[in-house]
Enzyme design. Structure first.
Site, short mmCIF file in Angstrom:
data_model
loop_
_atom_site.label_atom_id
_atom_site.label_comp_id
_atom_site.label_asym_id
_atom_site.label_seq_id
_atom_site.Cartn_x
_atom_site.Cartn_y
_atom_site.Cartn_z
N CYS A 1 -1.43 20.14 23.80
CA CYS A 1 -0.32 19.51 24.04
C CYS A 1 -0.17 18.17 23.74
O CYS A 1 1.00 17.79 23.27
CB CYS A 1 0.37 20.03 25.33
SG CYS A 1 0.50 21.70 25.49
N GLN B 1 -12.66 33.03 24.00
CA GLN B 1 -11.98 34.22 23.72
C GLN B 1 -13.02 35.37 23.15
O GLN B 1 -13.21 36.40 23.53
CB GLN B 1 -10.82 34.10 22.57
CG GLN B 1 -9.56 33.70 23.13
CD GLN B 1 -8.83 34.91 24.13
OE1 GLN B 1 -9.40 35.92 24.12
NE2 GLN B 1 -7.78 34.43 24.44
N HIS C 1 5.13 28.87 27.71
CA HIS C 1 4.98 30.24 26.75
C HIS C 1 6.25 30.90 26.63
O HIS C 1 6.45 31.33 25.22
CB HIS C 1 3.99 31.10 27.56
CG HIS C 1 3.74 32.13 26.42
ND1 HIS C 1 2.79 32.05 25.67
CD2 HIS C 1 4.23 33.53 26.40
CE1 HIS C 1 2.55 33.38 24.72
NE2 HIS C 1 3.59 34.01 25.33
N ASP D 1 -1.98 36.82 24.20
CA ASP D 1 -1.58 35.36 24.69
C ASP D 1 -0.09 35.43 25.23
O ASP D 1 0.76 35.88 24.48
CB ASP D 1 -1.61 34.52 23.22
CG ASP D 1 -1.10 33.18 23.61
OD1 ASP D 1 -0.44 32.94 24.75
OD2 ASP D 1 -1.17 32.48 22.74
N HIS E 1 -0.45 33.75 18.39
CA HIS E 1 0.26 32.90 17.35
C HIS E 1 -0.62 33.08 16.06
O HIS E 1 -1.69 32.94 16.15
CB HIS E 1 0.27 31.77 17.57
CG HIS E 1 0.88 31.37 18.92
ND1 HIS E 1 2.19 31.51 19.27
CD2 HIS E 1 0.52 30.97 20.10
CE1 HIS E 1 2.49 31.33 20.65
NE2 HIS E 1 1.38 30.82 21.31
N ASP F 1 -7.21 22.66 25.84
CA ASP F 1 -5.85 23.11 25.08
C ASP F 1 -4.92 22.71 25.80
O ASP F 1 -3.90 22.17 25.25
CB ASP F 1 -6.37 24.49 24.89
CG ASP F 1 -5.04 25.63 24.51
OD1 ASP F 1 -3.76 25.15 24.91
OD2 ASP F 1 -5.35 26.54 23.88
N ASN F 2 -4.58 23.10 27.01
CA ASN F 2 -3.12 22.82 27.76
C ASN F 2 -2.93 21.27 27.80
O ASN F 2 -1.86 20.99 27.74
CB ASN F 2 -3.35 23.29 28.97
CG ASN F 2 -3.60 25.02 29.01
OD1 ASN F 2 -4.09 25.24 28.23
ND2 ASN F 2 -3.11 25.50 30.06
N SER G 1 1.59 38.48 15.99
CA SER G 1 1.89 37.10 16.55
C SER G 1 2.36 37.31 18.08
O SER G 1 3.01 38.44 18.23
CB SER G 1 2.76 36.22 15.82
OG SER G 1 2.89 34.98 16.39
N LYS H 1 -10.93 25.64 28.32
CA LYS H 1 -9.52 26.11 27.67
C LYS H 1 -8.70 25.28 28.53
O LYS H 1 -8.13 24.44 27.71
CB LYS H 1 -9.42 27.72 27.95
CG LYS H 1 -8.21 28.16 26.95
CD LYS H 1 -7.07 27.75 27.31
CE LYS H 1 -5.98 28.31 26.52
NZ LYS H 1 -4.42 27.88 27.05
N HIS I 1 -1.42 23.46 18.14
CA HIS I 1 -2.61 22.66 18.55
C HIS I 1 -3.54 22.77 17.31
O HIS I 1 -3.52 23.59 16.64
CB HIS I 1 -3.43 23.35 19.56
CG HIS I 1 -2.71 23.29 21.00
ND1 HIS I 1 -1.49 22.81 21.15
CD2 HIS I 1 -3.12 23.84 22.05
CE1 HIS I 1 -1.21 23.08 22.56
NE2 HIS I 1 -2.22 23.60 23.13
N SER J 1 -11.00 26.89 22.79
CA SER J 1 -10.10 27.92 23.49
C SER J 1 -10.77 29.37 22.91
O SER J 1 -10.99 30.17 23.69
CB SER J 1 -8.59 27.95 23.17
OG SER J 1 -8.28 26.98 23.68
N GLU K 1 -5.12 34.69 26.99
CA GLU K 1 -5.14 33.15 26.54
C GLU K 1 -4.55 32.29 27.37
O GLU K 1 -5.06 31.15 27.70
CB GLU K 1 -4.61 33.25 25.16
CG GLU K 1 -4.28 31.81 24.36
CD GLU K 1 -5.96 31.27 23.92
OE1 GLU K 1 -6.79 32.08 23.93
OE2 GLU K 1 -5.65 29.96 23.31
N SER L 1 5.88 31.45 15.40
CA SER L 1 4.74 30.46 15.31
C SER L 1 3.80 31.02 14.16
O SER L 1 3.09 30.19 13.99
CB SER L 1 4.06 30.68 16.75
OG SER L 1 3.50 32.26 17.07
N ASN M 1 -7.97 31.47 30.25
CA ASN M 1 -7.33 30.30 30.37
C ASN M 1 -7.86 29.40 31.36
O ASN M 1 -7.82 28.10 31.31
CB ASN M 1 -5.72 30.28 30.84
CG ASN M 1 -4.87 29.28 31.03
OD1 ASN M 1 -4.68 28.50 30.07
ND2 ASN M 1 -4.54 29.02 32.40
#
Ligand code: NAD
Ligand code: RBV
Length: 510
Positions: free
Chosen positions: A264, A443, A370, A163, A74, A259-260, A97, A255, A431, A439, A225, A102, A250
């Site tokens: 969210c 990476q 996703h 990703d 993204h 992140d998740n 992307s 991560k 996010h 995250s 990701e 996104s 992930n």
């Protein structure tokens, strides 16, 4: 790869050259847009302590010198900070992307121009080659992915940062069909999008029958990701078809457990609010899937005082939902009474056309997983008499002939967000920076590892060592004024760890 294949051919209806892409393709490089993007990047840097610490630590050493990284992720403000970190550490970067909706166009514009230190201007950009704009068609999307994978001198990347696995998929399918000698007929594709992938691969194969094999050989590895992309990698590992090493970012704790969940928790209601502005309090919301993303989504909507219901297939996650105070239901039992439906499974066909025909008038339907196949909009479009009315970008009213509970009782509507694509990035900006710093620090560490230590890695999927995971967390504590307690040597010995960590065994689940 000696030189890029040459052809005057354009790809499908994009008007864009199959090979020999322009230096970048973004929506708007006006000075105002570039300046807005740069200001937001600077604000984001302050919220991304992990990435900034890596810049300070490694800038002089340039551990990514010689890395040619193709990114498919993204193209947001946060991603711009990631890209500029990779470049600061010595990498050359090309980017697309990983979703048609996104891209934040001001982020793409500012990244193309480059940071002030590059001396770039809108007239003479000095940033990386970015191929991303909000609202790409599927043909444009796959063209952008190919452009990000092809350097002007004909070279390919030696690293991929993916990703969802689309860049990895293009390379793997390209190499597979090259070895087979032909690309399958697009008419055999399971969906419209894969038909476009097949058309792209056929067009490439027509001009160069060794393109993908050569490109794949040059790739040392990929860092992935997201959950869905990682699932694809493990499937390839099991099938023995993985062409290079992969690091599963992930499953770093810093991560998926941040992140998740917390990402969210922030961006789900952001997306619903920007799209609909509907009062969430008091509404009944169904979250399909109570994994990491589902847990964050449930918290997000409960925070707005929705009454949250959960669907699950896994008894462990279902029991977790019960213990967290949510009712676990089957979708078919609540489809007529709930107000909001959010899919977060990473699976397909979760909300069917039949479900949508039974929903309440103006029920809101969105996905945060996703890919767009969690909600069967293609199936809904085929229902006789169904009509799609666009309200604004990424918000559609679907008028359904079945009566439902609309006032006239002749037909009813549902509101579909981001055409079934991840609504937090389609309807909002994804996010926030702080959680993406966590995250993206993983990476960058994964990219450094694949670039500098690639002989250590087989064609398998790896996760980063726990020590690095703890380090990523550590880099984010100061910003929150957290003071970590230090173990005494005696305490460390008593619980069987070292004073410096790692503090948990690998099987610990957090
Ligand atoms: P996960 O595996 O932790 O959770 C998915 C859950 O869905 C699992 O508990 C599984 O049992 C459940 N599930 C599977 N099929 C189901 C079905 N038919 N009905 C009900 N439940 C079902 O995965 P995750 O990390 O939560 O990720 C979910 C999706 O979200 C993935 O596609 C991932 O890539 C994506 N993701 C999106 C964002 C975002 O910003 N939009 C962020 C992180 C991850
Ligand atoms: N995601 N990126 C952003 N603001 O750039 N927001 C979410 C951002 C990522 C997240 O890491 C998730 O795993 C992935 O998007 C799903 O495509």
């Amino acid at each position: 790869m000696a030189s890029p294949p040459t052809t005057s051919r354009t790809f499908l209806d994009t008007g864009l050259p199959l090979f020999g892409a322009p230096p970048y393709k973004v929506s708007d490089l006006s000075p105002e847009t570039v300046a807005f993007g740069r200001k937001e990047i600077e604000l984001a840097e302050h919220e991304m302590p992990g990435l900034m610490a890596l810049r300070r630590r490694h800038r002089d050493r340039k551990p990514l010198a010689g890395a040619r990284i193709t990114g498919s992720l993204h193209m947001t403000i946060q991603t711009a900070v990631l890209i500029e970190t990779l470049i600061d550490l010595g990498a050359e970067v090309r980017w697309a992307s990983c979703n048609v909706f996104s891209t934040q166009d001001h982020a793409a514009a500012a990244a193309v121009v480059g940071p002030p230190s590059s001396g770039g201007t809108p007239a003479v950009p000095k940033g990386p080659a970015i191929f991303a704009f909000k609202g790409e068609t599927l043909a444009e999307y796959w063209w952008c992915t190919l452009a990000a994978l092809t350097w002007p001198d004909g070279a390919g990347p030696n690293l991929i940062l993916d990703d969802g696995g689309d860049a990895t998929l293009l390379v793997h399918k390209g190499a597979e069909f090259e070895a087979a000698g032909s690309v399958p007929d697009p008419a055999t594709a399971e969906n419209e999008e894969f038909a476009i992938v097949l058309r792209l691969l056929a067009a490439v194969q027509e001009h160069d029958r060794t393109f993908w094999g050569t490109l794949a050989k040059g790739i040392k590895g990929v860092s992935e990701e997201t959950t869905t992309g990682v699932n694809r990698l493990y499937q390839m590992q099991r099938a023995g078809t993985l062409l290079f090493a992969a690091i599963d970012v992930n499953n770093s704790v810093t991560k998926s457990k941040f992140d998740n969940i917390y990402g969210c928790r922030h961006s789900l209601v952001d997306g619903i609010n920007r799209a609909t502005d509907v009062m969430l309090a008091g509404k009944v919301a169904v979250i399909c899937g109570y994994g990491d993303v589902g847990k964050g989504c449930a918290q997000s909507l409960r925070g707005q005082q929705c009454r949250v219901l959960v669907t699950e297939i896994d008894p462990i996650c279902a029991l977790q939902a019960c213990m967290d105070g949510y009712q676990v239901v089957r979708l078919e039992d609540v489809v007529e009474t709930a107000d909001i439906f959010v899919t977060a499974t990473g699976n397909f066909n979760i909300i069917t056309a039949e479900h949508m025909q039974r929903m309440k008038h103006n029920a809101i339907v969105g996905n945060i997983g996703h890919f767009d196949n969690e909600i069967d909009l293609a199936g809904l479009a085929k229902v006789p008499g169904v009509e799609r009315v666009n309200i604004k970008p990424q918000v559609d009213e679907w008028i359904i002939p079945a009566p439902g509970n609309a006032p006239d009782r002749k037909r009813h509507s549902i509101i579909v967000l981001a055409e079934g694509r991840l609504l937090n990035l389609g309807c909002a900006t994804g996010h926030p920076s702080f959680v993406m710093s966590s995250s993206f620090t993983n990476q960058v560490l994964a990219q450094i590892e694949l670039h500098t230590e690639h002989e250590k890695y087989e064609r398998q999927v790896y996760t980063l060592p726990k020590k690095l995971d703890e380090e990523v967390a550590r880099l984010h504590l100061e910003k929150l004024d957290a003071r970590l307690t230090e173990l005494t040597p005696q305490q460390a010995e008593y619980i069987g760890v070292s004073v410096e960590g790692p503090y948990k065994p690998v099987h610990y689940r957090y």
